[in-house]
Design a protein around this motif. Sequence first.
Motif, mmCIF file in Angstrom:
data_model
loop_
_atom_site.group_PDB
_atom_site.id
_atom_site.type_symbol
_atom_site.label_atom_id
_atom_site.label_comp_id
_atom_site.label_asym_id
_atom_site.label_seq_id
_atom_site.Cartn_x
_atom_site.Cartn_y
_atom_site.Cartn_z
ATOM 1 N N VAL A 24 26.071 74.125 111.953
ATOM 2 C CA VAL A 24 26.811 73.106 111.198
ATOM 3 C C VAL A 24 27.628 73.766 110.100
ATOM 4 C CG1 VAL A 24 26.556 71.142 109.658
ATOM 5 C CG2 VAL A 24 25.154 71.303 111.682
ATOM 6 N N GLU A 25 27.019 74.776 109.448
ATOM 7 C CA GLU A 25 27.748 75.442 108.362
ATOM 8 C C GLU A 25 28.972 76.157 108.884
ATOM 9 O OE1 GLU A 25 25.085 77.869 106.162
ATOM 10 O OE2 GLU A 25 23.787 76.194 105.661
ATOM 11 N N LYS A 26 28.881 76.688 110.097
ATOM 12 C CA LYS A 26 30.034 77.384 110.645
ATOM 13 C C LYS A 26 31.158 76.389 110.898
ATOM 14 C CE LYS A 26 31.288 81.106 113.572
ATOM 15 N NZ LYS A 26 32.002 80.871 114.805
ATOM 16 N N VAL A 27 30.822 75.227 111.448
ATOM 17 C CA VAL A 27 31.852 74.256 111.773
ATOM 18 C C VAL A 27 32.529 73.707 110.518
ATOM 19 C CG1 VAL A 27 32.247 71.971 112.724
ATOM 20 C CG2 VAL A 27 30.817 73.573 113.951
ATOM 21 N N PHE A 28 31.738 73.433 109.485
ATOM 22 C CA PHE A 28 32.300 72.769 108.309
ATOM 23 C C PHE A 28 32.614 73.719 107.166
ATOM 24 C CE2 PHE A 28 32.160 68.471 109.626
ATOM 25 C CZ PHE A 28 31.135 68.395 110.551
ATOM 26 N N ALA A 29 32.611 74.997 107.439
ATOM 27 C CA ALA A 29 32.920 76.004 106.410
ATOM 28 C C ALA A 29 32.030 75.805 105.192
ATOM 29 C CB ALA A 29 34.401 75.920 106.006
ATOM 30 N N TRP A 30 30.763 75.469 105.440
ATOM 31 C CA TRP A 30 29.849 75.190 104.337
ATOM 32 C C TRP A 30 29.270 76.504 103.836
ATOM 33 C CZ3 TRP A 30 29.862 70.402 102.605
ATOM 34 C CH2 TRP A 30 28.903 70.024 101.669
ATOM 35 N N PRO A 31 29.423 76.825 102.551
ATOM 36 C CA PRO A 31 28.935 78.124 102.070
ATOM 37 C C PRO A 31 27.434 78.133 101.871
ATOM 38 C CG PRO A 31 29.854 76.868 100.242
ATOM 39 C CD PRO A 31 30.045 76.022 101.465
ATOM 40 N N GLY A 32 26.715 77.951 102.949
ATOM 41 C CA GLY A 32 25.272 77.857 102.845
ATOM 42 C C GLY A 32 24.599 79.140 103.262
ATOM 43 N N ILE A 33 23.270 79.061 103.268
ATOM 44 C CA ILE A 33 22.508 80.272 103.514
ATOM 45 C C ILE A 33 22.491 80.620 104.995
ATOM 46 C CG2 ILE A 33 20.243 79.222 103.834
ATOM 47 C CD1 ILE A 33 19.301 81.368 101.803
ATOM 48 N N GLY A 34 22.672 79.629 105.850
ATOM 49 C CA GLY A 34 22.694 79.890 107.287
ATOM 50 C C GLY A 34 23.880 80.732 107.682
ATOM 51 N N SER A 35 25.070 80.344 107.208
ATOM 52 C CA SER A 35 26.260 81.099 107.578
ATOM 53 C C SER A 35 26.193 82.493 106.964
ATOM 54 C CB SER A 35 27.536 80.379 107.145
ATOM 55 O OG SER A 35 27.502 80.123 105.765
ATOM 56 N N TYR A 36 25.580 82.587 105.791
ATOM 57 C CA TYR A 36 25.403 83.889 105.140
ATOM 58 C C TYR A 36 24.617 84.822 106.039
ATOM 59 C CZ TYR A 36 23.969 87.104 101.389
ATOM 60 O OH TYR A 36 23.741 88.194 100.610
ATOM 61 N N ALA A 37 23.514 84.280 106.582
ATOM 62 C CA ALA A 37 22.660 85.123 107.428
ATOM 63 C C ALA A 37 23.376 85.513 108.714
ATOM 64 C CB ALA A 37 21.370 84.379 107.743
ATOM 65 N N VAL A 38 24.100 84.574 109.303
ATOM 66 C CA VAL A 38 24.763 84.866 110.567
ATOM 67 C C VAL A 38 25.799 85.968 110.403
ATOM 68 C CG1 VAL A 38 26.321 83.952 112.289
ATOM 69 C CG2 VAL A 38 24.409 82.608 111.541
ATOM 70 N N GLU A 39 26.630 85.836 109.367
ATOM 71 C CA GLU A 39 27.649 86.865 109.173
ATOM 72 C C GLU A 39 27.023 88.225 108.937
ATOM 73 O OE1 GLU A 39 30.325 83.491 107.300
ATOM 74 O OE2 GLU A 39 29.803 85.171 105.972
ATOM 75 N N ALA A 40 25.936 88.210 108.162
ATOM 76 C CA ALA A 40 25.271 89.486 107.886
ATOM 77 C C ALA A 40 24.691 90.069 109.165
ATOM 78 C CB ALA A 40 24.174 89.280 106.858
ATOM 79 N N LEU A 41 24.139 89.212 110.000
ATOM 80 C CA LEU A 41 23.548 89.677 111.252
ATOM 81 C C LEU A 41 24.585 90.341 112.119
ATOM 82 C CD1 LEU A 41 20.731 89.469 112.502
ATOM 83 C CD2 LEU A 41 21.580 87.566 113.839
ATOM 84 N N ILE A 42 25.746 89.689 112.225
ATOM 85 C CA ILE A 42 26.785 90.212 113.105
ATOM 86 C C ILE A 42 27.357 91.504 112.541
ATOM 87 C CG2 ILE A 42 29.014 89.667 114.107
ATOM 88 C CD1 ILE A 42 28.055 87.338 115.015
ATOM 89 N N ALA A 43 27.280 91.667 111.222
ATOM 90 C CA ALA A 43 27.817 92.897 110.648
ATOM 91 C C ALA A 43 26.741 93.957 110.487
ATOM 92 C CB ALA A 43 28.446 92.594 109.291
ATOM 93 N N SER A 44 25.565 93.726 111.074
ATOM 94 C CA SER A 44 24.448 94.663 110.931
ATOM 95 C C SER A 44 24.181 94.974 109.465
ATOM 96 C CB SER A 44 24.731 95.980 111.672
ATOM 97 O OG SER A 44 24.512 95.820 113.042
#
Lengths: 337, 539, 317
Positions: A279-299
């Motif tokens: 949901v955070e990805k879709v709505f550009a919500w600066p939450g902790i979920g999107s934070y974790a996902v971006e970090a995961l993808i960037a190792s």
Amino acid sequence: MLQTIGRRLLTVIPTLIGVIVVTFLLTRVLPGDPAVYFAGPAATPQSIEEIRKKLGFDRPLPEQFVYYVSDLAKGNLGNSLSTGQSVVEEVATRLPASAELTLFGLFVAMVIAVPLGILAAVKQGSIIDHACRVIATLGVSLPVFFTGLLLVYVFYFLLGWAPAPIGRLDIFYSTPDRVTGFYLIDSLLAGDVETFRAALAQLILPVVTLAIFSIAPIARMTRAAMLSALSSEFVRTARASGLSPYRVVITYAFRNAMLPVITTFGMVFSFLLGANVLVEKVFAWPGIGSYAVEALIASDYAPVQGFVLTMAILYVMLNLAIDLLYGVIDPRVRLEG
Amino acid sequence: MKRRDFLKSMTAVAAGSVLSAPAVWSPAKAQARKETLLLVTENGPNNLDIHGVGTNRPGYEASWNCYDRLLSHAKKTLPDGSASYDRDKLTPELAEDWTTGDMSATFKLRKDATFHDGTPVTAKDVKWSFDRAVTVGGFPTVQMKAGSLEKPEQFVVDDDHTFRIDFLRKDRLTMPDLAVIVPGIYNSALIKKNASEKDPWGLEYTKSNSAGSGAYRVASWKPGVEVVYERFENWKGGPLPKLKRIVWRTIPSAGNRRALMERGDADVSFDLPAKDFAELRSEGKVNVVSTPIGNGIYYLGMNVKNPPFDNEKLRQAVAYAVPYQKIMDAAMFKLAKPMFGAASNQAQSLEWPQPHGYDTDLNKAKALMAEAGFGEGIDTTLSFDLGQGVVSEPIAILIQENLKQIGINATINKVPGANWRSEMAKKSLPMMVNFFSGWLDYPEYFFFWCYHGQNAIFNTMSYVDPDMTAMIDGARKAAGEGDWKTYDKDVKGFVTKAFNEVPRIPLFQPYLNVALQKNIGGYCYWFHRQLDYRSLSKA
Amino acid sequence: MNQAVSPEKVAPAAEIAAAAIAAATVQAETKAASPAPQPSIFHHARYVIGENPVTGLAFAIFLLIVICAVFGPWIVPYDPLASNEATLAPPSAIHWFGTDQLGRDILSRVIVATRLDLAIAVASVALVFLLGGVSGVAAGFFGGWIDRLVGRLADTIMAFPLFVLAMGIVAALGNSVTNIVLATAIINFPLYARVARAEANTRRNAGYVLAARLSGNTEMRILLAQILPNVMPIMVVQMSLTMGYAILNAAGLSFIGLGVRPPTAEWGIMVAEGAAFMVSGEWWIAFFPGAALVLAVFCFNLLGDGLRDIVDPQRRT
């Protein structure tokens, strides 16, 4: 009560240790070499080695683990390599964003699902019961990102009713002074009604998306709990005594059915907090979920570790809170426990 | 607490929140909107300073607009009416005048330029900045080296407003290299105050603070959410920009970015899929400007060090199997310049990029496969960067389909961002779809990074050939000395060799597409492919 | 002197006992004597389905899904991997569901994807049943250190935000169907272990278990032959729900970019890719796979409910 809390926390410690170790290993197992990533484009083998030394990744794994744990003890969760900010700060900013969204979503879901569940239980076996089950199940069968995008498409793009999905606040409103990190609360505390409205407007679509997904478990549990409450002895007595249907259902049956419903809330809340990612990805919500996902993808190790640890602690706190809430709602539990 | 009281208070809170819900929508403040530009992209900067460790592309944009350089480029108008930087015309920025000697260049700095905090810009700051650029390592140092700017000894302060660069060798690329983002001029006094023993260049400070003299400064930065820029009222590097405030928001979903543009809620968007740009243009609600990316090529590369792609005939077979036109239509929606189908592999001109002689011909491809000895077929992997997936994925799928028909079974391998650089550094991927463009728009510059024996990270094919290396070095030397005859021979030579041996198959030269609301003017294409806010205006 | 029990009271008790024994014998005789048909599981199932039309619908859809999965590649009108020039064509007579951005027929892709999605669902569930169900049953039956170990493991997994854990596993191991299945199995492990443990615990000292023990069966044999089959029905209900969840999980991973590899046809990745096209009006690219996905998950969820009604009506929710 303090004793229960203390005892509970003790049993939780081994789990937390397990979580720390597993996260550490998992992030180290992720493919991709952060040293290369941060050496930038046109990196030469020497510059990669320099960065690797600078970031401390050339030391053996156990040594890295020791450093990590000692940092943890000092309350230092490290720095995110991709944003350069301290993980503690970022988690502190982003957690309220996700929490606000999740709580509000859960609240809306509750407002719809609980009456639905009660209705379905009271009119068991009827069309309403079947319809309730179908609707609830449908909500949980939709992929949550699909619902979100669909809502954006219809309500923002086609109809223009909802505001643009650009995050928590439109660009012309400054964020309210931080007291809790919840924009709704903070703006009210500051007396800024305009900002309150703007924040509320931005919340609507993501909250509806989350609510659609959460209705099913809550409605189901309410229905089940109500069914068992309605078929119990004291309800039969209440009916026989001639009390109005309202009193029977709400005052007597529902109050007793609330316990398992509250457990479901807790479960759904912790599930949603982690599932917020989409949901955070879709709505550009600066939450902790999107934070974790971006970090995961960037190792990027530190944020992922910080995120998981925070979630684990939150989960423990939540369970504790629910147990305490039990005590408040149902005196039997308190007296017996 | 009593159970009843608890429940009562809960109901009160619930009721209260419901009551405040109705009045939800209120119109945005129209006046403020007019003076602000809202830019939306998928990613934001991770560092405001290009000298920082691991700064990403959006970070370059922040650096470009907040710092000045000695020189810049003039603008020219392209055939389609859009504006672009002029590669061949350098203009003053912080240096109001300069003279170039045989082995040095002397720059006279403006006397009235100041940094954001009011301190004047002096030659000492320039030297400190250049020293920093060649010492911090990583990408900035490598970029400086490309223009033969390598040692702090080359940078000399003659007096407060005179700065001299001594050349190590004659290099045509030295002067243009001064106009790229890397040699920005930093406020050395301010940064030194915030530096430390562990961090002598103050990289931690400049990561989140602009310490420059540029037309804009960063007023606030929420990583991953937005950057807010404010105009620097005392900017002296050029005419004062028209926009007072710029807000740059990160919106991960491409569909939402497009929706924002179509509804007029965002002013500028860069990184939409090609299809969206094609449609936005035909719908006509917004302006779409498409400029070919200078010195940029999307290619299919093959690792020539390891079998099976060390076999030249096999590579040529692949070159004949690629469905070039389908890629142009389905993946790029024709928003690209084809780099295939020329009359032959013989270089026709000094223009780069230029098309090669291969075109889709499955029969020829199959014949070459057999000649190469792979009539049985082979299995391999086709990789691409997930971050570029919007373009690379359809290309990879189409290529995979055709390769299957000549007997090559390629599994598609989507590599997430961080891992992509590692894989490129390891040079282990047998086959990949990738993009490269050089900031300095000269063929020898491109070949220096991609085909030269130094085996830089961009030489993803691990192609090392002494003849090729000699021609590239020869061309660079000739350009530095003005020996255009040798230059011509060498450039045509290395291009033809690259096409014949085809370690990488150029597919197309992509366009840089920008969607702008109709009331936004002043867009100019720059080689770094980021947005220059200084020329923009809003009617 | 008071008599503890008066003779009058004893007599009726004895009579009652005698009558009971007589009745039991009669029943036993009747059972042995007449082969009267017992209500079979099939009849019971038919009754439940008939009573609840929604469950009946769910079964019908399930049948359709299985047919598509089994016969998919043979009944599709076009090659699901073949691109052609008719890109982004809206639904029409020649392409019922339209074509996608590379010109591939969406109807064919949706049908062929059924096989993969069903495979993912079934494999995930089979794996988690094997891991979670067996260890849970062992934990509940044997207790002791096995119980503590399984409990700790389940707690550790549950402390993670589950979706992020799945993402981490797939990111670490690579995005292939196997790893997606593995990740789904791991994150569902705690639930299965808990349910299995609870079931095994209650049955641990049931009459038939004691009888089996007495007749000399090893603990292992009791576990596999007595406990597991009795736990199965409850688990089957949970498994049906997990099947739906597995498909949603794969879809979510695809949205992030950690799903199956192209050009494989899978509902989740088709929805994720097609979502970007919705804004430009090509709604069919995401809609049809999305509808298929929702239908399948919906069907599995309702199926779970229906199975629960058949297997253990007392637990209806």
